[in-house]
Design an enzyme around this catalytic site. Structure first.
Site, PDB file in Angstrom:
ATOM      1  N   GLY A  71      35.399  41.378  44.879  1.00  0.00           N
ATOM      2  CA  GLY A  71      35.079  41.307  43.454  1.00  0.00           C
ATOM      3  C   GLY A  71      36.034  42.204  42.672  1.00  0.00           C
ATOM      4  O   GLY A  71      36.472  41.864  41.576  1.00  0.00           O
ATOM      5  N   THR A  72      36.374  43.326  43.255  1.00  0.00           N
ATOM      6  CA  THR A  72      37.290  44.270  42.598  1.00  0.00           C
ATOM      7  C   THR A  72      38.640  43.604  42.331  1.00  0.00           C
ATOM      8  O   THR A  72      39.190  43.714  41.233  1.00  0.00           O
ATOM      9  CB  THR A  72      37.480  45.510  43.503  1.00  0.00           C
ATOM     10  OG1 THR A  72      36.216  46.175  43.595  1.00  0.00           O
ATOM     11  CG2 THR A  72      38.519  46.461  42.959  1.00  0.00           C
ATOM     12  N   ASN A 151      24.865  46.634  37.536  1.00  0.00           N
ATOM     13  CA  ASN A 151      24.572  46.983  38.930  1.00  0.00           C
ATOM     14  C   ASN A 151      23.618  48.163  39.062  1.00  0.00           C
ATOM     15  O   ASN A 151      22.954  48.307  40.082  1.00  0.00           O
ATOM     16  CB  ASN A 151      25.871  47.269  39.694  1.00  0.00           C
ATOM     17  CG  ASN A 151      26.851  48.108  38.916  1.00  0.00           C
ATOM     18  OD1 ASN A 151      27.219  47.772  37.792  1.00  0.00           O
ATOM     19  ND2 ASN A 151      27.266  49.212  39.487  1.00  0.00           N
ATOM     20  N   GLN A 179      26.679  40.976  40.406  1.00  0.00           N
ATOM     21  CA  GLN A 179      25.290  41.333  40.704  1.00  0.00           C
ATOM     22  C   GLN A 179      24.308  40.236  40.314  1.00  0.00           C
ATOM     23  O   GLN A 179      23.165  40.226  40.776  1.00  0.00           O
ATOM     24  CB  GLN A 179      24.894  42.630  39.976  1.00  0.00           C
ATOM     25  CG  GLN A 179      25.594  43.868  40.509  1.00  0.00           C
ATOM     26  CD  GLN A 179      25.141  44.250  41.918  1.00  0.00           C
ATOM     27  OE1 GLN A 179      24.118  43.770  42.420  1.00  0.00           O
ATOM     28  NE2 GLN A 179      25.899  45.114  42.562  1.00  0.00           N
ATOM     29  N   SER A 199      31.391  38.069  44.150  1.00  0.00           N
ATOM     30  CA  SER A 199      31.719  38.805  45.372  1.00  0.00           C
ATOM     31  C   SER A 199      30.802  38.306  46.486  1.00  0.00           C
ATOM     32  O   SER A 199      29.592  38.185  46.294  1.00  0.00           O
ATOM     33  CB  SER A 199      31.499  40.303  45.140  1.00  0.00           C
ATOM     34  OG  SER A 199      31.642  41.004  46.359  1.00  0.00           O
ATOM     35  N   ALA A 200      31.390  38.052  47.664  1.00  0.00           N
ATOM     36  CA  ALA A 200      30.619  37.430  48.745  1.00  0.00           C
ATOM     37  C   ALA A 200      29.521  38.326  49.299  1.00  0.00           C
ATOM     38  O   ALA A 200      28.420  37.871  49.608  1.00  0.00           O
ATOM     39  CB  ALA A 200      31.567  37.019  49.878  1.00  0.00           C
ATOM     40  N   HIS A 201      29.801  39.631  49.417  1.00  0.00           N
ATOM     41  CA  HIS A 201      28.863  40.467  50.172  1.00  0.00           C
ATOM     42  C   HIS A 201      27.583  40.790  49.405  1.00  0.00           C
ATOM     43  O   HIS A 201      26.620  41.284  49.989  1.00  0.00           O
ATOM     44  CB  HIS A 201      29.536  41.746  50.686  1.00  0.00           C
ATOM     45  CG  HIS A 201      29.872  42.790  49.672  1.00  0.00           C
ATOM     46  ND1 HIS A 201      29.125  43.926  49.524  1.00  0.00           N
ATOM     47  CD2 HIS A 201      30.886  42.895  48.782  1.00  0.00           C
ATOM     48  CE1 HIS A 201      29.679  44.695  48.592  1.00  0.00           C
ATOM     49  NE2 HIS A 201      30.740  44.089  48.131  1.00  0.00           N
ATOM     50  N   THR A 239      47.848  34.462  53.463  1.00  0.00           N
ATOM     51  CA  THR A 239      47.070  33.510  54.256  1.00  0.00           C
ATOM     52  C   THR A 239      45.581  33.769  54.040  1.00  0.00           C
ATOM     53  O   THR A 239      45.132  34.911  54.091  1.00  0.00           O
ATOM     54  CB  THR A 239      47.436  33.641  55.746  1.00  0.00           C
ATOM     55  OG1 THR A 239      48.842  33.411  55.859  1.00  0.00           O
ATOM     56  CG2 THR A 239      46.686  32.635  56.599  1.00  0.00           C
ATOM     57  N   CYS A 327      28.757  52.156  44.645  1.00  0.00           N
ATOM     58  CA  CYS A 327      29.962  51.421  45.020  1.00  0.00           C
ATOM     59  C   CYS A 327      31.093  52.351  45.394  1.00  0.00           C
ATOM     60  O   CYS A 327      31.982  52.000  46.126  1.00  0.00           O
ATOM     61  CB  CYS A 327      30.402  50.497  43.905  1.00  0.00           C
ATOM     62  SG  CYS A 327      30.308  48.795  44.406  1.00  0.00           S
TER      63      CYS A 327
HETATM   64  N1  PLP Z   1      31.279  44.236  39.923  1.00  0.00           N
HETATM   65  C1  PLP Z   1      30.044  44.722  40.064  1.00  0.00           C
HETATM   66  C2  PLP Z   1      29.059  44.601  38.951  1.00  0.00           C
HETATM   67  C3  PLP Z   1      29.666  45.355  41.259  1.00  0.00           C
HETATM   68  O1  PLP Z   1      28.427  45.850  41.397  1.00  0.00           O
HETATM   69  C4  PLP Z   1      30.618  45.451  42.302  1.00  0.00           C
HETATM   70  C5  PLP Z   1      30.273  46.145  43.575  1.00  0.00           C
HETATM   71  O2  PLP Z   1      29.297  46.855  43.646  1.00  0.00           O
HETATM   72  C6  PLP Z   1      31.896  44.902  42.095  1.00  0.00           C
HETATM   73  C7  PLP Z   1      32.189  44.303  40.893  1.00  0.00           C
HETATM   74  C8  PLP Z   1      32.961  44.989  43.150  1.00  0.00           C
HETATM   75  O3  PLP Z   1      32.810  44.028  44.147  1.00  0.00           O
HETATM   76  P1  PLP Z   1      33.482  44.270  45.598  1.00  0.00           P
HETATM   77  O4  PLP Z   1      32.586  45.230  46.319  1.00  0.00           O
HETATM   78  O5  PLP Z   1      33.512  42.905  46.218  1.00  0.00           O
HETATM   79  O6  PLP Z   1      34.844  44.807  45.339  1.00  0.00           O
END
Ligand code: PLP
Length: 387
Positions: A71-72, A151, A179, A199-201, A239, A327
């Site tokens: 996600g970042t 979050n 979120q 974000s997948a996780h 890849t 995070c």
């Molecule tokens: N955006 C939000 C609102 C999040 O809470 C988070 C992770 O906690 C992210 C982005 C970042 O995602 P990733 O952990 O996949 O980098």
């Protein structure tokens, strides 16, 4: 290991069973999706099936899904002056963000610092739309980034309203839905988002996989973050993480299929948790309580409580919670979200986040409340457990 209760789903969720199964099936597929032979085509098929599933979760076209490493990364790719549309090829001149965004958005991506402006929120943690209107009047080609749900507090942001203002001002709207996915509707069209991050996780896939999704194919990133091979339509070279993408697709499909059921269950449990919390410690404050929130999140404080100590005390009772946003690296920093909401630093430093998920049970809630009965009561009596 003694019985544990996991209440930190906003930090990360466990792998969903469907994702685990898909992952296992994908691991023997060893080809490179860019190769033309049968092995390569088998890997390509897996990636494209996953792309369809992720696209469905966001109500987008598969061709508009760009897989990233997180996600970042998706947020960083999104936040660039170099976003072109069919009718605007000049760089975006301003970036407006809500002050409560995730750190990966708050950095401003690739905008120069002086072009980035933060917008305030009200006491309930919702974006100040009047401030957005005023800001939009100061820019000619703005990009605006507003998260769908925060979050830390879980507060759902007025994204469709913000998007209408942004579009009326000729701007583009980015929405971090990391979120929100699987917990509230994330249809890119209904939200009015031009670009959206997942974000997948957080939805039961693997860590280290994300997606940036476009609402239309005329939205073009002139300056990809990672250049090299032409993967992901030239927008993200490298890849593909085939197994991670497959698990993401399976998690997205499962999250969408069971969203209504999971949301109803989480909401009922979360409401029980909050009622119990208040019954044990009537002075507890639930941040953002009056606003619409994610069904799984409670951020609360108690005068005199210190979050780090409370998290450790809960941990010793077998309950995993977090202090504000988890995070980052376990560092305790005052929450920028609570500061933006005008919460006093004394109360903010005690904020504890409890976040539920699809596997949370009534027994988990009981275990949390039993732990809180010990900690909260001691704190209320001034025994200084967390002083
Ligand atoms: N955006 C939000 C609102 C999040 O809470 C988070 C992770 O906690 C992210 C982005 C970042 O995602 P990733 O952990 O996949 O980098």
């Amino acid at each position: 290991m003694p019985e544990r209760t996991y209440f930190d789903w906003n930090a990360t969720a466990p792998l969903r069973e469907a994702a685990r199964q898909a992952l296992q099936d994908a691991l023997p597929v060893s080809g490179n999706p860019s190769s033309v032979h049968a092995e390569g085509r088998a890997a390509r098929r897996l990636v494209e099936e996953a792309r369809e599933r992720v696209a469905l979760l966001a109500g987008a076209r598969p061709a508009d899904v760009i897989f990233t490493s997180s996600g970042t990364e998706a947020n960083t790719l999104a936040l660039t002056p170099g976003i072109e549309t069919a009718d605007e090829k000049r760089p975006r001149d301003r970036l407006f963000l809500s002050a409560i965004e995730h750190a990966s958005v708050l950095t401003g991506g690739r905008f120069p610092r002086e072009a980035v402006e933060e917008l305030g929120v009200d006491a309930d943690g919702r974006l100040d739309l009047a401030a957005l209107s005023q800001a939009l009047a100061r820019a000619s080609r703005p990009l605006v980034s507003v998260m769908l749900a925060n979050n830390e507090t879980g507060v759902v942001q007025p994204v469709p309203e913000a998007a209408a203002l942004v579009h009326a001002a000729g701007g583009l709207m980015h929405v971090d839905a990391v979120q929100a996915a699987g917990r509230v509707a994330c249809d890119i069209g209904a939200l009015g988002a031009d670009i959206l991050t997942l974000s997948a996780h957080k939805i039961g896939g693997l860590k280290g996989v994300g997606a940036l999704i476009r609402a239309r194919d005329d939205i073009h990133f002139a300056d990809p973050l990672i250049r090299g091979g032409g993967q992901e339509r030239g927008l993200r070279a490298g890849t593909e993480n085939v197994a991670g993408i497959v698990a993401f697709g399976a998690a997205a499909e499962a999250a969408q299929a069971s969203q209504a059921e999971e949301v109803a269950a989480m909401l009922a449990l979360r409401n029980r948790l909050e009622a119990g919390l208040k019954a044990i410690t009537p002075r507890a404050v639930i941040f953002g309580e009056k606003a619409e929130r994610l069904p799984n999140t409670t951020l609360f404080g108690l005068p005199g409580m210190k979050a780090e100590t409370a998290v450790i005390s809960f941990d010793l009772e077998g309950v995993a919670v977090s202090s504000g946003s988890a995070c980052s690296s376990g560092k305790v920093q005052p929450s920028h979200v609570l500061a933006a909401m005008g919460v006093s630093p004394g109360l903010a430093q005690g904020a504890v986040r409890v976040s539920l998920g699809w596997a949370t049970t009534e027994r988990d809630i009981e275990r949390f409340l039993n732990a809180w009965r010990k900690l909260g009561t001691a704190l209320s009596k001034g025994h200084g457990i967390a002083a």
